[in-house]
Design an enzyme around this catalytic site. Structure first.
Site, PDB file in Angstrom:
ATOM      1  N   LEU A   1       0.876  -1.164   0.000  1.00 47.00           N
ATOM      2  CA  LEU A   1       0.000   0.000   0.000  1.00 47.00           C
ATOM      3  C   LEU A   1       0.915   1.216   0.000  1.00 47.00           C
ATOM      4  O   LEU A   1       1.940   1.219   0.689  1.00 47.00           O
ATOM      5  CB  LEU A   1      -0.905   0.026   1.235  1.00 47.00           C
ATOM      6  CG  LEU A   1      -2.060  -0.984   1.283  1.00 47.00           C
ATOM      7  CD1 LEU A   1      -2.812  -0.838   2.604  1.00 47.00           C
ATOM      8  CD2 LEU A   1      -3.018  -0.785   0.118  1.00 47.00           C
ATOM      9  N   ASP A   2       0.551   2.250  -0.748  1.00 49.65           N
ATOM     10  CA  ASP A   2       1.370   3.448  -0.819  1.00 49.65           C
ATOM     11  C   ASP A   2       1.595   4.053   0.566  1.00 49.65           C
ATOM     12  O   ASP A   2       0.793   3.855   1.480  1.00 49.65           O
ATOM     13  CB  ASP A   2       0.708   4.501  -1.710  1.00 49.65           C
ATOM     14  CG  ASP A   2       0.515   4.004  -3.140  1.00 49.65           C
ATOM     15  OD1 ASP A   2       1.354   3.206  -3.595  1.00 49.65           O
ATOM     16  OD2 ASP A   2      -0.469   4.416  -3.771  1.00 49.65           O
ATOM     17  N   PHE A   3       2.653   4.832   0.682  1.00 49.84           N
ATOM     18  CA  PHE A   3       3.009   5.531   1.918  1.00 49.84           C
ATOM     19  C   PHE A   3       1.814   6.301   2.484  1.00 49.84           C
ATOM     20  O   PHE A   3       1.553   6.279   3.686  1.00 49.84           O
ATOM     21  CB  PHE A   3       4.170   6.488   1.612  1.00 49.84           C
ATOM     22  CG  PHE A   3       4.611   7.319   2.772  1.00 49.84           C
ATOM     23  CD1 PHE A   3       5.403   6.778   3.780  1.00 49.84           C
ATOM     24  CD2 PHE A   3       4.272   8.662   2.852  1.00 49.84           C
ATOM     25  CE1 PHE A   3       5.823   7.557   4.852  1.00 49.84           C
ATOM     26  CE2 PHE A   3       4.685   9.446   3.924  1.00 49.84           C
ATOM     27  CZ  PHE A   3       5.465   8.888   4.928  1.00 49.84           C
TER      28      PHE A   3
ATOM     29  N   THR B   1      -1.408   5.797   1.780  1.00 48.65           N
ATOM     30  CA  THR B   1      -2.657   5.031   1.753  1.00 48.65           C
ATOM     31  C   THR B   1      -2.737   4.170   3.008  1.00 48.65           C
ATOM     32  O   THR B   1      -1.751   3.551   3.408  1.00 48.65           O
ATOM     33  CB  THR B   1      -2.716   4.130   0.506  1.00 48.65           C
ATOM     34  OG1 THR B   1      -2.691   4.946  -0.667  1.00 48.65           O
ATOM     35  CG2 THR B   1      -3.987   3.282   0.492  1.00 48.65           C
TER      36      THR B   1
END
Length: 242
Positions: free
Chosen positions: A101-103, A105
């Site tokens: 998961l993105d930083f 998100t």
């Protein structure tokens, strides 16, 4: 059954590549016999030794983490930022995230030390549903939502059909909250999809992965998956790959 070099690497003796070198050079025994072939597979009942030292295999473990925003989906970070494994300091096994998961998100992220399980879930043909809730700028029209449902062309190819649901809108602030269900795992895909229709994401959270949800967890909390949940994910993944 697992490849011998994978078992050695998993036990922390060496990297996968170094494990292959140890095998070829005759440093590895299986059930008392030297093995030099890289294709050999071993079961949990086989006795593996590296330079006479028994290889102790980790029990597979499976965790669900409610990842907060501002955390890296990795086991280390060269910039010293918080990583997802920081939430598992009490766990002896060397776990790692399944996908990422993105930083910026938040939401549901799986971690395990079971490479076969992780690879199964991350296979490109795997169609396990992932449900995201996004707060976006502006209020998408029905036509724009339909374009997401049909598939939208991005720089790395057209997206697979998605499911959309408008949860709420704020006409005064010109924002909307939308549920998006996809099954692809491309980098920053949800954000890029909304950007493509002119509604950049303000906030993003993954709320469901297959049959799993965040129920009962707060950001930064984790729990171990039950045997039934692991079996469900395996079955769901394998059925999509047939």
């Amino acid at each position: 059954m697992e490849r011998l070099q994978k078992v050695i690497a998993h036990a922390g003796f060496a990297s996968r590549r170094k494990a292959e070198e140890l095998i070829v050079e005759g440093h590895v025994k299986v059930n008392g016999k030297i093995v030099k072939e890289l294709g050999v597979k071993v079961s949990s009942s086989d006795r593996v030794e590296v330079n006479g030292i028994p290889v102790e295999r980790e029990e597979p473990v499976y965790f669900l983490l409610y990842k907060p925003r501002g955390v890296i989906s990795s086991v280390t970070d060269d910039k010293g930022r918080k990583v997802v494994t920081d939430f598992f300091q009490q766990i002896e096994q060397r776990i790692y995230p399944v996908g990422r998961l993105d930083f910026d998100t938040s939401g549901l992220l799986l971690l395990t030390n079971d490479g076969e399980f992780a690879n199964l879930l991350m296979h490109p043909k795997n169609e396990v549903e992932k449900v995201y809730v996004a707060k976006v700028k502006g209020i998408p029209s029905r036509e724009e939502m339909r374009s997401l449902e049909k598939g939208i062309r991005l720089e790395d190819g057209k997206t697979a059909p998605a499911k959309t649901k408008l949860i709420s809108m704020d006409k005064k602030k010109q924002t909307a909250i939308i549920e998006l269900t996809i099954h692809e795992g491309r980098n920053r895909l949800v954000r890029r999809m909304f950007e493509a229709i002119g509604h950049p994401v303000i906030k993003l959270k993954r709320e469901r992965y297959g049959t799993l949800t965040l129920q009962g967890l707060n950001a930064g909390e984790a729990r171990e998956l039950t045997a039934h949940e692991v079996k469900q994910l395996r079955t769901l993944s394998q059925s999509k790959l047939r």
